[in-house]
Design a protein around this motif. Structure first.
Motif, PDB file in Angstrom:
ATOM      1  N   ARG A  25       2.476  50.010  16.809  1.00  0.00           N
ATOM      2  CA  ARG A  25       3.275  48.795  16.966  1.00  0.00           C
ATOM      3  C   ARG A  25       2.325  47.637  17.241  1.00  0.00           C
ATOM      4  O   ARG A  25       1.211  47.838  17.741  1.00  0.00           O
ATOM      5  CB  ARG A  25       4.284  48.944  18.094  1.00  0.00           C
ATOM      6  N   ASN A  26       2.768  46.439  16.876  1.00  0.00           N
ATOM      7  CA  ASN A  26       2.015  45.250  17.248  1.00  0.00           C
ATOM      8  C   ASN A  26       2.199  45.064  18.750  1.00  0.00           C
ATOM      9  O   ASN A  26       3.307  45.211  19.265  1.00  0.00           O
ATOM     10  CB  ASN A  26       2.517  44.016  16.518  1.00  0.00           C
ATOM     11  N   THR A  27       1.124  44.780  19.420  1.00  0.00           N
ATOM     12  CA  THR A  27       1.191  44.589  20.862  1.00  0.00           C
ATOM     13  C   THR A  27       1.549  43.140  21.142  1.00  0.00           C
ATOM     14  O   THR A  27       0.873  42.229  20.667  1.00  0.00           O
ATOM     15  CB  THR A  27      -0.160  44.931  21.519  1.00  0.00           C
ATOM     16  N   SER A  28       2.608  42.937  21.896  1.00  0.00           N
ATOM     17  CA  SER A  28       2.972  41.577  22.281  1.00  0.00           C
ATOM     18  C   SER A  28       2.005  41.098  23.353  1.00  0.00           C
ATOM     19  O   SER A  28       1.230  41.870  23.902  1.00  0.00           O
ATOM     20  CB  SER A  28       4.403  41.540  22.800  1.00  0.00           C
ATOM     21  N   ASN A  31      -3.126  39.259  22.039  1.00  0.00           N
ATOM     22  CA  ASN A  31      -2.040  38.698  21.245  1.00  0.00           C
ATOM     23  C   ASN A  31      -1.468  39.728  20.291  1.00  0.00           C
ATOM     24  O   ASN A  31      -1.896  40.873  20.269  1.00  0.00           O
ATOM     25  CB  ASN A  31      -2.518  37.451  20.501  1.00  0.00           C
ATOM     26  N   SER A  32      -0.516  39.309  19.482  1.00  0.00           N
ATOM     27  CA  SER A  32       0.189  40.236  18.617  1.00  0.00           C
ATOM     28  C   SER A  32      -0.658  40.727  17.443  1.00  0.00           C
ATOM     29  O   SER A  32      -0.177  41.494  16.633  1.00  0.00           O
ATOM     30  CB  SER A  32       1.480  39.606  18.111  1.00  0.00           C
ATOM     31  N   GLN A  33      -1.898  40.304  17.325  1.00  0.00           N
ATOM     32  CA  GLN A  33      -2.800  40.856  16.321  1.00  0.00           C
ATOM     33  C   GLN A  33      -3.243  42.259  16.709  1.00  0.00           C
ATOM     34  O   GLN A  33      -3.719  43.012  15.871  1.00  0.00           O
ATOM     35  CB  GLN A  33      -4.041  39.965  16.148  1.00  0.00           C
ATOM     36  N   ASN A  34      -3.120  42.591  17.984  1.00  0.00           N
ATOM     37  CA  ASN A  34      -3.512  43.915  18.448  1.00  0.00           C
ATOM     38  C   ASN A  34      -2.523  44.955  17.970  1.00  0.00           C
ATOM     39  O   ASN A  34      -1.331  44.692  17.844  1.00  0.00           O
ATOM     40  CB  ASN A  34      -3.599  43.947  19.967  1.00  0.00           C
ATOM     41  N   ILE A  35      -3.025  46.160  17.705  1.00  0.00           N
ATOM     42  CA  ILE A  35      -2.187  47.243  17.228  1.00  0.00           C
ATOM     43  C   ILE A  35      -2.338  48.411  18.196  1.00  0.00           C
ATOM     44  O   ILE A  35      -3.446  48.900  18.406  1.00  0.00           O
ATOM     45  CB  ILE A  35      -2.595  47.655  15.803  1.00  0.00           C
ATOM     46  N   ASP A  37       1.052  55.469  24.974  1.00  0.00           N
ATOM     47  CA  ASP A  37      -0.005  54.740  24.279  1.00  0.00           C
ATOM     48  C   ASP A  37      -1.279  55.569  24.281  1.00  0.00           C
ATOM     49  O   ASP A  37      -1.730  56.039  25.327  1.00  0.00           O
ATOM     50  CB  ASP A  37      -0.281  53.397  24.952  1.00  0.00           C
ATOM     51  N   LEU A  38      -1.869  55.759  23.091  1.00  0.00           N
ATOM     52  CA  LEU A  38      -3.114  56.525  22.960  1.00  0.00           C
ATOM     53  C   LEU A  38      -4.336  55.624  22.954  1.00  0.00           C
ATOM     54  O   LEU A  38      -5.311  55.875  23.653  1.00  0.00           O
ATOM     55  CB  LEU A  38      -3.101  57.351  21.678  1.00  0.00           C
ATOM     56  N   PHE A  39      -4.286  54.596  22.114  1.00  0.00           N
ATOM     57  CA  PHE A  39      -5.394  53.647  22.023  1.00  0.00           C
ATOM     58  C   PHE A  39      -4.908  52.377  21.358  1.00  0.00           C
ATOM     59  O   PHE A  39      -3.794  52.318  20.835  1.00  0.00           O
ATOM     60  CB  PHE A  39      -6.606  54.234  21.283  1.00  0.00           C
ATOM     61  N   VAL A  40      -5.743  51.345  21.395  1.00  0.00           N
ATOM     62  CA  VAL A  40      -5.391  50.037  20.855  1.00  0.00           C
ATOM     63  C   VAL A  40      -6.517  49.573  19.944  1.00  0.00           C
ATOM     64  O   VAL A  40      -7.691  49.797  20.245  1.00  0.00           O
ATOM     65  CB  VAL A  40      -5.206  49.004  22.002  1.00  0.00           C
ATOM     66  N   PHE A  41      -6.149  48.948  18.839  1.00  0.00           N
ATOM     67  CA  PHE A  41      -7.121  48.190  18.059  1.00  0.00           C
ATOM     68  C   PHE A  41      -6.966  46.750  18.507  1.00  0.00           C
ATOM     69  O   PHE A  41      -5.938  46.117  18.276  1.00  0.00           O
ATOM     70  CB  PHE A  41      -6.888  48.356  16.553  1.00  0.00           C
ATOM     71  N   TYR A  42      -7.974  46.264  19.212  1.00  0.00           N
ATOM     72  CA  TYR A  42      -7.968  44.958  19.868  1.00  0.00           C
ATOM     73  C   TYR A  42      -8.626  43.924  18.949  1.00  0.00           C
ATOM     74  O   TYR A  42      -9.772  44.108  18.527  1.00  0.00           O
ATOM     75  CB  TYR A  42      -8.733  45.075  21.192  1.00  0.00           C
ATOM     76  N   TRP A  43      -7.917  42.859  18.627  1.00  0.00           N
ATOM     77  CA  TRP A  43      -8.405  41.800  17.751  1.00  0.00           C
ATOM     78  C   TRP A  43      -9.161  40.757  18.566  1.00  0.00           C
ATOM     79  O   TRP A  43      -8.634  40.182  19.503  1.00  0.00           O
ATOM     80  CB  TRP A  43      -7.236  41.156  17.019  1.00  0.00           C
ATOM     81  N   ASN A  44     -10.440  40.502  18.206  1.00  0.00           N
ATOM     82  CA  ASN A  44     -11.233  39.508  18.931  1.00  0.00           C
ATOM     83  C   ASN A  44     -11.354  38.187  18.182  1.00  0.00           C
ATOM     84  O   ASN A  44     -12.118  37.318  18.588  1.00  0.00           O
ATOM     85  CB  ASN A  44     -12.633  40.059  19.248  1.00  0.00           C
ATOM     86  N   SER A 103     -11.669  45.990  17.681  1.00  0.00           N
ATOM     87  CA  SER A 103     -12.396  46.955  18.500  1.00  0.00           C
ATOM     88  C   SER A 103     -11.434  48.069  18.852  1.00  0.00           C
ATOM     89  O   SER A 103     -10.232  47.853  18.998  1.00  0.00           O
ATOM     90  CB  SER A 103     -12.904  46.318  19.797  1.00  0.00           C
ATOM     91  N   PHE A 104     -11.968  49.257  18.995  1.00  0.00           N
ATOM     92  CA  PHE A 104     -11.206  50.441  19.402  1.00  0.00           C
ATOM     93  C   PHE A 104     -11.214  50.454  20.914  1.00  0.00           C
ATOM     94  O   PHE A 104     -12.274  50.499  21.537  1.00  0.00           O
ATOM     95  CB  PHE A 104     -11.904  51.670  18.809  1.00  0.00           C
ATOM     96  N   LEU A 105     -10.053  50.384  21.528  1.00  0.00           N
ATOM     97  CA  LEU A 105      -9.943  50.258  22.978  1.00  0.00           C
ATOM     98  C   LEU A 105      -9.139  51.434  23.520  1.00  0.00           C
ATOM     99  O   LEU A 105      -8.001  51.668  23.101  1.00  0.00           O
ATOM    100  CB  LEU A 105      -9.247  48.942  23.325  1.00  0.00           C
ATOM    101  N   THR A 106      -9.760  52.212  24.420  1.00  0.00           N
ATOM    102  CA  THR A 106      -9.072  53.362  25.005  1.00  0.00           C
ATOM    103  C   THR A 106      -9.665  53.704  26.366  1.00  0.00           C
ATOM    104  O   THR A 106     -10.757  53.244  26.708  1.00  0.00           O
ATOM    105  CB  THR A 106      -9.152  54.590  24.066  1.00  0.00           C
ATOM    106  N   ASP A 107      -8.955  54.506  27.097  1.00  0.00           N
ATOM    107  CA  ASP A 107      -9.462  55.029  28.362  1.00  0.00           C
ATOM    108  C   ASP A 107     -10.042  56.414  28.078  1.00  0.00           C
ATOM    109  O   ASP A 107      -9.294  57.378  27.914  1.00  0.00           O
ATOM    110  CB  ASP A 107      -8.341  55.103  29.394  1.00  0.00           C
ATOM    111  N   LEU A 108     -11.341  56.524  27.990  1.00  0.00           N
ATOM    112  CA  LEU A 108     -11.987  57.787  27.633  1.00  0.00           C
ATOM    113  C   LEU A 108     -11.812  58.852  28.711  1.00  0.00           C
ATOM    114  O   LEU A 108     -11.842  60.042  28.412  1.00  0.00           O
ATOM    115  CB  LEU A 108     -13.463  57.565  27.329  1.00  0.00           C
ATOM    116  N   GLN A 109     -11.616  58.433  29.955  1.00  0.00           N
ATOM    117  CA  GLN A 109     -11.396  59.395  31.031  1.00  0.00           C
ATOM    118  C   GLN A 109     -10.036  60.081  30.913  1.00  0.00           C
ATOM    119  O   GLN A 109      -9.850  61.190  31.401  1.00  0.00           O
ATOM    120  CB  GLN A 109     -11.519  58.715  32.397  1.00  0.00           C
TER     121      GLN A 109
END
Length: 127
Positions: free
Chosen positions: A29-32, A42-46, A54-61, A66-72
């Motif tokens: 989903r697009n992240t609000s 912003n909503s460019q994030n997926i 939520d597993l991970f996010v693709f964060y728009w800079n 960028s691949f954004l996740t909590d590795l722990q």
């Protein structure tokens, strides 16, 4: 304690990324607008999710994702590095198909080789 890790990618097309995630059977989903690490997103994030989590996010800079996740707290049965390789490979494949079609090429044949690479044959006839 949770710690988000951000891994740089060369992914820069939202539409191709969404097609890639669909090809790989991910729900997204697009992240609000929200705050992650005290930074406005912003909503460019997926955001990729599974079973309502939520597993991970693709964060728009502004230039690329960028691949954004909590590795722990990583719970998938595939290492995040292998998953990111798989996503990147499919994204590259989709980019090649889109760009080759734009220049008049047609996909003639494709084959997944034993090493996991994809052999793609495209052609264009000049008139």
């Amino acid at each position: 304690m949770s710690h988000l890790s951000r891994i740089k990618t060369s992914i820069n097309s939202k539409e191709i990324l969404k097609k890639t995630l669909k090809d790989l059977n991910f729900t997204y989903r697009n992240t609000s607008e929200d705050n992650i690490d005290d930074k406005k997103i912003n909503s460019q994030n997926i955001t990729i999710e599974q079973n309502g989590k939520d597993l991970f996010v693709f964060y728009w800079n502004g230039k690329e994702y960028s691949f954004l996740t909590d590795l722990q707290l990583w719970t998938m049965n595939i290492p995040y590095t292998k998953l990111l390789e798989k996503i990147t490979q499919q994204y590259s494949y989709n980019t090649i198909l889109q760009e080759s079609t734009r220049y008049g090429f047609q996909n003639i044949n494709q084959k997944i080789l034993k090493d996991g690479s994809i052999q793609l044959v495209i052609q264009r006839w000049n008139s």
